[in-house]
Design an enzyme around this catalytic site. Structure first.
Site: not given
Length: 385
Positions: A324, A330
């Site tokens: 990601k 994240e």
């Protein structure tokens, strides 16, 4: 008289709580799901994942971010309720019934009923993309997909919805002032809500107290003791940020006269690792948020504006996803590492649940339905009183 009744009542109530354990477990399985993202190059095979969830956890709901056939096949014959996602970029094509029929034939029909597909989500946070083409076609695409399901007599088993970020709100603080962004409220959300009401489908949101927290509001975001936030309009006090976010959405729904629509938390979570300088980004805080989240949404307490409710909730995410983009956090929302060991423990591994179930079995060799025993105990308690 009270002294005479006290001892037997204590024993009866103790037995009552003992027998409640399997019922509570069933409630957890119905309420808590997990988001199964796959933006990574180190994840185990889907068959192994499905077996792990079935045999080692009490998770019985899974949300996918696509309609990956390998994953859908992996969940066949598990009974786990699966939600699949239709991609944002194809939404304009979905307004054509021929395309919708073809998509259902390719992505749904080959897998049912072996795989328990219960919901299809049309896009993800479409309104927050600010893409006028996608936003304008969202409701027509949803209606057309539903028509394709009706033709196959699947509409009663498979719901259709779409998840939203809190960015759809023009105002959210205090929660009583919650309202949808002007323009989207009447032209997109009102017809969408009419569709959801007609099909008995939920309004799905992605609330993340993590992204709304700061050093000053960390306790409030993590369900820790805090002074609370007072809403002068409703005279209600909020003790955690999630409740405030949910009630802001509820207020917005109420403004459009759709407060009867069920709210489902499509994703929420907390990262276990982040960049330097980020507050509360560690495994301990992540474990604390997700543990207390589960306890809260299952408790039946609800929120200040929506009391006595439970909320179907999907924890983001099953695994850390190393491919990601964006900041470090994240890539670190996962509950499990690729080898299926916990990044941190929030109590969803089945051995903990199995211990309680085994203890119950000792006192119930005949496997009598625990709900029936519960009613009997309640009756005896009332007779004692």
């Amino acid at each position: 008289m009270a002294k005479v009744l006290y001892s037997p009542l204590v024993h009866l109530l103790g037995a009552l709580l003992f027998l409640l354990t399997p019922i509570l477990i069933q409630g957890v399985e119905g309420t808590i799901g997990i988001d199964y993202g796959t933006v990574a190059d180190d994840l185990p095979p889907p068959v192994q994942v499905a077996r792990f969830l079935l045999e080692s956890t009490f998770i019985r709901r899974v949300r996918l971010f696509d309609a990956n056939p390998e994953i859908l096949k992996a969940f066949a014959h598990t009974g786990i309720a699966v939600t699949v996602n239709f991609p944002n970029d194809l939404i304009p094509h979905l307004t054509k019934l021929s395309f919708a029929r073809q998509w259902v034939e390719i992505n749904v029909l080959p897998h049912i009923p072996a795989t328990n597909v219960v919901r299809i989500l049309v896009g993800n946070e479409v309104i927050s993309t600010a893409n006028k083409l996608l936003i304008g076609n969202l409701v027509p695409a949803t209606e057309t997909l539903h028509a394709a399901l009706v033709e196959r007599s699947l509409d009663r088993h498979i719901q259709i919805s779409t998840p939203h970020s809190l960015g759809i709100l023009a105002s959210s603080s205090p929660p009583s002032t919650g309202k949808f962004r002007q323009g989207y409220d009447t032209h997109v959300l009102k017809p969408l809500l009419s569709f959801l009401r007609a099909t008995k489908s939920p309004f799905m949101i992605n609330p993340y107290p993590f992204f709304g927290s700061s050093e000053n509001t960390l306790d409030y975001a993590l369900f820790r003791p805090n002074p609370g936030v007072f809403d002068e309009n409703t005279r209600l006090t909020y003790m955690n940020m999630l409740d405030a976010q949910l009630d802001a959405v509820y207020s917005a729904l109420k403004l459009l006269d759709f407060e009867d629509i069920e709210i489902v938390i499509a994703e929420t979570g907390w990262p276990s690792k982040g960049d330097s300088g980020q507050v509360g980004v560690d495994a301990e805080s992540a474990a604390e948020y997700n543990r207390k989240l589960m306890q809260h949404v299952m408790s039946g307490v609800g929120t200040p504006q929506m009391p006595n409710r439970t909320f179907e909730t999907y924890i983001f995410a099953l695994f850390n996803e190393d491919l990601k983009s964006g900041p470090t956090c994240e890539r670190n929302f996962g509950l499990f590492k690729p080898d299926m060991t916990p990044v941190y423990d929030i109590g969803i591994l089945r051995p903990m649940v199995a211990n309680a179930a085994n203890a119950s079995a000792i006192t119930d060799h005949s496997h009598t339905n625990s709900r029936t025993l519960l009613l009997i105990l309640l009756y005896v308690c009332l007779m004692c009183l």
